[in-house]
Enzyme design. Sequence first.
Site, PDB file in Angstrom:
ATOM      1  CB  THR A  94      32.943  37.026  28.635  1.00 60.83           C
ATOM      2  OG1 THR A  94      33.830  37.398  29.682  1.00 60.83           O
ATOM      3  CG2 THR A  94      32.397  38.259  27.962  1.00 60.83           C
ATOM      4  CB  THR A  95      31.674  33.110  25.425  1.00 60.78           C
ATOM      5  OG1 THR A  95      32.928  33.750  25.178  1.00 60.78           O
ATOM      6  CG2 THR A  95      31.066  32.669  24.113  1.00 60.78           C
ATOM      7  CE1 TYR A 101      30.287  52.381  37.685  1.00 62.58           C
ATOM      8  CE2 TYR A 101      30.080  51.610  39.934  1.00 62.58           C
ATOM      9  CZ  TYR A 101      29.781  52.535  38.959  1.00 62.58           C
ATOM     10  OH  TYR A 101      28.998  53.605  39.265  1.00 62.58           O
ATOM     11  CE1 TYR A 132      39.455  37.108  29.882  1.00 62.08           C
ATOM     12  CE2 TYR A 132      37.349  36.911  30.978  1.00 62.08           C
ATOM     13  CZ  TYR A 132      38.077  37.127  29.832  1.00 62.08           C
ATOM     14  OH  TYR A 132      37.434  37.369  28.652  1.00 62.08           O
ATOM     15  NE  ARG A 141      34.180  40.931  26.768  1.00 65.10           N
ATOM     16  CZ  ARG A 141      32.927  40.971  26.338  1.00 65.10           C
ATOM     17  NH1 ARG A 141      32.000  41.568  27.064  1.00 65.10           N
ATOM     18  NH2 ARG A 141      32.585  40.427  25.189  1.00 65.10           N
ATOM     19  CE  LYS A 198      39.658  34.113  27.977  1.00 62.30           C
ATOM     20  NZ  LYS A 198      38.172  34.146  28.029  1.00 62.30           N
ATOM     21  CB  ILE A 236      40.235  30.347  27.407  1.00 60.42           C
ATOM     22  CG1 ILE A 236      41.080  29.571  28.430  1.00 60.42           C
ATOM     23  CG2 ILE A 236      38.771  30.366  27.840  1.00 60.42           C
ATOM     24  CD1 ILE A 236      41.071  30.145  29.830  1.00 60.42           C
TER      25      ILE A 236
END
Length: 297
Positions: free
Chosen positions: A48-49, A111, A137, A142, A165, A207
């Site tokens: 993501t980052t 989604y 994850y 999000r 994570k 992380i």
Amino acid sequence: MAKTPIFTGSCTAIVTPYLENGVDYEKYAELIDFQYAGGTSAILVCGTTGENPTHTAEEHDKLVELTVEKCKGRMKVIVGVGGYNTEHVLEQAKQAEAAGADGILMVTPYYNKTTQKGLVAHFTYVADRVNVPMIVYNVPSRTGIGVKPATYLELSKHPNINGVKEASGNIAEYALTRSMCGDDLVFWSGNDSDTVPMMSLGAKGVISVASNIIPADVARLCKLCLDGDFTAAAAEYFRLADFFDKLFIETNPIPVKAAMNLAGMNVGKLRLPLVEISEGAKAKLIESMHAIGLKTV
């Protein structure tokens, strides 16, 4: 079956530096060297980052290959994969495996949200078809869907699902999951702010977003926890707490890229739909940077 962690300590969810016309691969290689010098244990590429959703297939593959090349013999490499098309995720996982990655980080589908039964099927489908270890994850803020403790228990039975994570921020649910899964599932904090409480309950590291700019501090925080010195770890966390908070004053990675650029690291702009940090948030970020001794240019 007790799992051996892919890494322990600090893993940096690394930013992707951009030029006006593409990825700045030369700068990216410099960032990896900076991470190694700071004591980072692993690099998460295309997370993501790293603004992975904005990358072309060519950029994604090149970033993965460069990370593996630069980290070989120095740090572990985890590749971010995921989406709402399971077959496409499998393709990404196979590419990561072929490139020589040490693990994949697979985010829950978003989604077209599925059920808990669907989550088990989604992760299992990919884990069955690659040999590279998987980290699940969980970031419901999000994706709109969270992994429940009973689902973790089921996933922990798969030999190729190494760990999680955990970025839900729900420490009570994490503690319950740890009590159910024991050492059959490795956990890492998915939020810098949760590192100390999660490691006090058995997580093996973080992380991290903050380690993009303060790798040595985050590595030291993890080491204190791994050594069982939670009094010192708490003191170090309190020193960094406001900075951790300000790195999420706007959507990640807007603040961390702003901080890196303010510190003279020259990682370039963000890609749409992300936009530059607001002036008000920037002022608060700068104040927090100065408070922990980070200079701005």
